[in-house]
Scaffold this motif. Structure first.
Motif, PDB file in Angstrom:
ATOM      1  N   LEU A  20      79.796  20.338 -18.382  1.00 49.73           N
ATOM      2  CA  LEU A  20      79.021  19.128 -18.650  1.00 49.73           C
ATOM      3  C   LEU A  20      78.226  19.267 -19.940  1.00 49.73           C
ATOM      4  CD1 LEU A  20      77.595  18.032 -15.194  1.00 49.73           C
ATOM      5  CD2 LEU A  20      79.155  16.764 -16.648  1.00 49.73           C
ATOM      6  N   GLU A  21      77.726  20.481 -20.184  1.00 55.80           N
ATOM      7  CA  GLU A  21      76.848  20.650 -21.347  1.00 55.80           C
ATOM      8  C   GLU A  21      77.608  20.826 -22.644  1.00 55.80           C
ATOM      9  OE1 GLU A  21      74.094  23.754 -20.218  1.00 55.80           O
ATOM     10  OE2 GLU A  21      72.623  22.189 -19.742  1.00 55.80           O
ATOM     11  N   SER A  22      78.820  21.334 -22.565  1.00 60.80           N
ATOM     12  CA  SER A  22      79.499  21.633 -23.823  1.00 60.80           C
ATOM     13  C   SER A  22      80.643  20.659 -24.118  1.00 60.80           C
ATOM     14  CB  SER A  22      80.021  23.063 -23.802  1.00 60.80           C
ATOM     15  OG  SER A  22      80.971  23.205 -22.765  1.00 60.80           O
ATOM     16  N   GLY A  23      81.417  20.308 -23.118  1.00 58.85           N
ATOM     17  CA  GLY A  23      82.618  19.516 -23.384  1.00 58.85           C
ATOM     18  C   GLY A  23      82.348  18.028 -23.458  1.00 58.85           C
ATOM     19  N   LEU A  27      83.233   9.810 -18.522  1.00 58.34           N
ATOM     20  CA  LEU A  27      82.178   9.420 -17.589  1.00 58.34           C
ATOM     21  C   LEU A  27      82.569   9.621 -16.117  1.00 58.34           C
ATOM     22  CD1 LEU A  27      79.363   8.361 -17.383  1.00 58.34           C
ATOM     23  CD2 LEU A  27      80.267   6.050 -17.285  1.00 58.34           C
ATOM     24  N   ASP A  28      83.742   9.137 -15.742  1.00 59.88           N
ATOM     25  CA  ASP A  28      84.160   9.264 -14.337  1.00 59.88           C
ATOM     26  C   ASP A  28      84.158  10.714 -13.908  1.00 59.88           C
ATOM     27  OD1 ASP A  28      84.416   6.632 -14.164  1.00 59.88           O
ATOM     28  OD2 ASP A  28      86.618   6.561 -14.167  1.00 59.88           O
ATOM     29  N   GLU A  29      84.708  11.555 -14.801  1.00 60.55           N
ATOM     30  CA  GLU A  29      84.799  12.983 -14.523  1.00 60.55           C
ATOM     31  C   GLU A  29      83.383  13.568 -14.414  1.00 60.55           C
ATOM     32  OE1 GLU A  29      87.301  14.760 -13.901  1.00 60.55           O
ATOM     33  OE2 GLU A  29      86.945  16.834 -14.521  1.00 60.55           O
ATOM     34  N   LEU A  31      80.622  12.140 -13.530  1.00 65.31           N
ATOM     35  CA  LEU A  31      79.965  11.740 -12.278  1.00 65.31           C
ATOM     36  C   LEU A  31      80.534  12.522 -11.095  1.00 65.31           C
ATOM     37  CD1 LEU A  31      79.617   7.907 -12.825  1.00 65.31           C
ATOM     38  CD2 LEU A  31      77.815   9.651 -12.881  1.00 65.31           C
ATOM     39  N   ARG A  32      81.847  12.742 -11.146  1.00 66.81           N
ATOM     40  CA  ARG A  32      82.483  13.503 -10.074  1.00 66.81           C
ATOM     41  C   ARG A  32      81.947  14.939 -10.091  1.00 66.81           C
ATOM     42  NH1 ARG A  32      86.291  16.710  -8.969  1.00 66.81           N
ATOM     43  NH2 ARG A  32      86.769  17.139 -11.144  1.00 66.81           N
ATOM     44  N   LEU A  33      81.825  15.523 -11.299  1.00 58.42           N
ATOM     45  CA  LEU A  33      81.327  16.888 -11.438  1.00 58.42           C
ATOM     46  C   LEU A  33      79.887  16.996 -10.953  1.00 58.42           C
ATOM     47  CD1 LEU A  33      82.739  18.006 -14.907  1.00 58.42           C
ATOM     48  CD2 LEU A  33      83.417  18.836 -12.663  1.00 58.42           C
ATOM     49  N   TRP A  34      79.110  15.974 -11.289  1.00 53.74           N
ATOM     50  CA  TRP A  34      77.698  15.984 -10.906  1.00 53.74           C
ATOM     51  C   TRP A  34      77.567  16.003  -9.381  1.00 53.74           C
ATOM     52  CZ3 TRP A  34      75.040  11.717  -8.550  1.00 53.74           C
ATOM     53  CH2 TRP A  34      73.690  11.974  -8.339  1.00 53.74           C
ATOM     54  N   GLU A  35      78.366  15.164  -8.734  1.00 55.05           N
ATOM     55  CA  GLU A  35      78.330  15.092  -7.283  1.00 55.05           C
ATOM     56  C   GLU A  35      78.689  16.448  -6.663  1.00 55.05           C
ATOM     57  OE1 GLU A  35      80.381  12.017  -4.221  1.00 55.05           O
ATOM     58  OE2 GLU A  35      80.172  11.355  -6.297  1.00 55.05           O
ATOM     59  N   ARG A  36      79.761  17.048  -7.198  1.00 56.98           N
ATOM     60  CA  ARG A  36      80.223  18.345  -6.718  1.00 56.98           C
ATOM     61  C   ARG A  36      79.138  19.407  -6.969  1.00 56.98           C
ATOM     62  NH1 ARG A  36      82.876  21.459  -3.374  1.00 56.98           N
ATOM     63  NH2 ARG A  36      83.733  23.339  -4.301  1.00 56.98           N
TER      64      ARG A  36
ATOM     65  N   THR B 276      74.955  15.509 -17.013  1.00 57.20           N
ATOM     66  CA  THR B 276      75.441  14.208 -16.537  1.00 57.20           C
ATOM     67  C   THR B 276      74.787  13.083 -17.333  1.00 57.20           C
ATOM     68  OG1 THR B 276      75.527  15.222 -14.368  1.00 57.20           O
ATOM     69  CG2 THR B 276      75.852  12.856 -14.468  1.00 57.20           C
ATOM     70  N   ARG B 277      73.463  13.233 -17.566  1.00 60.60           N
ATOM     71  CA  ARG B 277      72.758  12.198 -18.318  1.00 60.60           C
ATOM     72  C   ARG B 277      73.341  12.096 -19.721  1.00 60.60           C
ATOM     73  NH1 ARG B 277      67.474  13.708 -17.701  1.00 60.60           N
ATOM     74  NH2 ARG B 277      67.755  13.057 -15.570  1.00 60.60           N
ATOM     75  N   ARG B 278      73.675  13.248 -20.297  1.00 62.66           N
ATOM     76  CA  ARG B 278      74.239  13.245 -21.643  1.00 62.66           C
ATOM     77  C   ARG B 278      75.577  12.497 -21.672  1.00 62.66           C
ATOM     78  NH1 ARG B 278      74.500  18.993 -24.212  1.00 62.66           N
ATOM     79  NH2 ARG B 278      72.350  18.916 -23.526  1.00 62.66           N
ATOM     80  N   ALA B 279      76.402  12.747 -20.655  1.00 66.84           N
ATOM     81  CA  ALA B 279      77.691  12.058 -20.577  1.00 66.84           C
ATOM     82  C   ALA B 279      77.476  10.553 -20.455  1.00 66.84           C
ATOM     83  CB  ALA B 279      78.491  12.591 -19.390  1.00 66.84           C
ATOM     84  N   LEU B 280      76.476  10.172 -19.648  1.00 67.82           N
ATOM     85  CA  LEU B 280      76.152   8.751 -19.471  1.00 67.82           C
ATOM     86  C   LEU B 280      75.697   8.132 -20.786  1.00 67.82           C
ATOM     87  CD1 LEU B 280      74.254   8.534 -16.082  1.00 67.82           C
ATOM     88  CD2 LEU B 280      76.123   7.053 -16.822  1.00 67.82           C
ATOM     89  N   ASP B 281      74.763   8.835 -21.466  1.00 66.61           N
ATOM     90  CA  ASP B 281      74.233   8.332 -22.741  1.00 66.61           C
ATOM     91  C   ASP B 281      75.342   8.155 -23.760  1.00 66.61           C
ATOM     92  OD1 ASP B 281      71.765   8.294 -21.683  1.00 66.61           O
ATOM     93  OD2 ASP B 281      71.016  10.091 -22.703  1.00 66.61           O
TER      94      ASP B 281
END
Lengths: 69, 368
Positions: A20-23, A27-29, A31-36, B276-281
């Motif tokens: 999440l931080e580097s790649g 968006l869909d992915e 959100l799915r990752l966040w949930e997991r 996640t917030r970054r992806a959203l932004d």
């Protein structure tokens, strides 16, 4: 999921954060990752909180097993 | 009583000085003591002899004698009168070579190493969060207490199964092997610590016993050993999955620091939210940019249309008669009709001439 060991859960959680931080995660992915990730975090916390430290003597335990019919 | 001891002492004092051969064990040397003490042991039948030697003399020899070394001692039997203890007072000391035990150990070590028992690839990782820790220890308090108190301080939720056993003497190796097996039969035990405090070279020998070393290498769960002090390396240390210099270091190897672990988990969670917030932004910005471009589209169309119009107008202007007049041509009209041939006009007829700038009236002189 419930079978994952603590270290597996922790490792997966950290890999998710890394992705999440580097790649550039779509968006869909994301959100799915966040949930997991949230699931894994709770699993790890539960493992730590559920365990209660106890110190036993093997001899006592072996005797207890023997007494059982 | 005192007289009796003195009598024995003086009788012993008449004995000649002798050379005695044996293996050094229990070497005790301290800066504040005037003498160095050790026990000389016969490797054949186990007979022992207490030996003392003035510390200055012992140090001057610079022999670096340690437990297990075979030596020749030149000395005189004497009685320590105050306690009625008999011992050999050494006057000189010669190294005989490595003791039998050490040589045998060295052979065993080479043999097991050749089998790959100590290979780094065999070492298994310890579980980062053990379900239950098996602790093999003697009933002496120190090692056991060090392990347990460190585990409890570092990771209070840890569960430990303590198995006390012999850690010294002829029964030790067999007992430790049995205890290891018993711990492995417990379903939750997923790492085992073998802890034993310091001791003499001989005290620690069971931990170099071939059967025990093999049992540790073959143990189905990872084993951490903390046997003796830093400088002792019993063979079981080499076969273990991890070796600790002291029992409390072993404890630190088998459990994580709970505080650190919780911090790490919380950091991961913060990272999760931030990521996640970054992806959203990022998606929102992308959308905003799209929207903005969409908004600019009509204006672009008008601008594009406008420039096309300009272009057409330019071409139109190039085609107008004015441009032709500007190049020096003139338009001649008679009776409001453009004159294209000489026959269109009569001599003396008035015509109008139009130029790029203004014009004039004229009369036809002649026609051709």
């Amino acid at each position: 999921m419930s079978e994952a060991t603590f270290e597996e859960a922790q490792r997966e959680l950290e890999q998710i954060v890394h992705r999440l931080e580097s790649g550039e995660v779509p968006l869909d992915e994301a959100l799915r990752l966040w949930e997991r990730g949230e699931q894994l975090y709770k699993l790890c916390r539960d493992r730590l909180e559920r365990a209660e430290g106890k110190i036993e003597e093997l001899a006592t335990r072996v005797e207890a097993t023997r007494e059982k019919p | 009583m005192g007289a009796f001891n003195r009598g024995i002492a003086s009788w012993l004092g008449r004995l000649p000085t002798v050379w005695v051969e044996g293996e050094v064990t229990e070497l005790r040397r301290q800066a504040r003591w005037a003498s160095v003490f050790f026990t000389l042991k016969d490797p054949g039948d186990g007979a022992c002899l207490a030996v003392s030697m003035p510390r200055g003399q012992f140090d001057a020899l610079r022999l670096d004698v340690a437990d297990g070394d075979r030596v020749h001692v030149y000395g005189r039997p004497e009685l320590f009168e105050a306690r009625g203890e008999f011992r050999l007072r050494a006057l000189s000391l010669e190294r005989f070579g490595l003791g039998d035990h050490l040589a045998a150990l060295e052979r065993l070590k080479r043999k097991l190493a050749a089998e790959g028992l100590f290979a780094a690839e065999r070492k298994r990782p310890l579980p980062s969060l053990p379900r239950q820790i098996g602790l093999v220890t003697g009933n002496d308090a120190a090692a056991k207490r060090d392990v347990l108190s460190t585990i409890q301080a570092r990771f209070p939720p840890a569960s430990v199964l303590v198995a006390e056993t012999y850690v010294q003497g002829p029964r030790a190796a067999g007992s430790v092997i049995e205890t290891l097996a018993a711990l492995c039969r417990q379903p939750d035990v997923d790492v085992i610590v073998v802890a034993r405090g310091g001791g003499s070279f001989e005290d620690l020998l069971p931990f170099s016993d071939e059967r025990l070393v093999r049992a540790i290498a073959a143990c189905p769960v990872p084993v951490v050993t903390a046997v003796g002090h830093e400088q002792d390396t019993p063979l079981c240390d080499l076969a273990a999955d991890a070796r600790a210099s002291t029992p409390s270091v072993a404890a630190r190897l088998v459990v994580p620091d709970l505080t650190e672990l919780l911090q790490r988990l919380d950091r991961a969670r913060t990272g999760l939210e931030r990521g996640t917030r970054r992806a959203l932004d990022r998606e929102r910005q992308k959308l905003d940019r799209m929207h903005e471009r969409l908004g600019r589209a009509p204006q672009l169309l008008v601008e594009r249309g406008h420039s096309r119009l300009e272009h057409a107008a330019g071409r139109l202007r190039a085609l107008s008669p004015k441009a032709t007049l500007a190049r020096g041509y003139a338009i001649v009209r008679a009776r409001d009709e453009i004159v294209r041939a000489g026959s269109d006009v009569e001599p003396g007829e008035r015509v109008e001439v139009e130029l790029a700038e203004g014009g004039f009236g004229a009369r036809v002189e002649e026609t051709r």
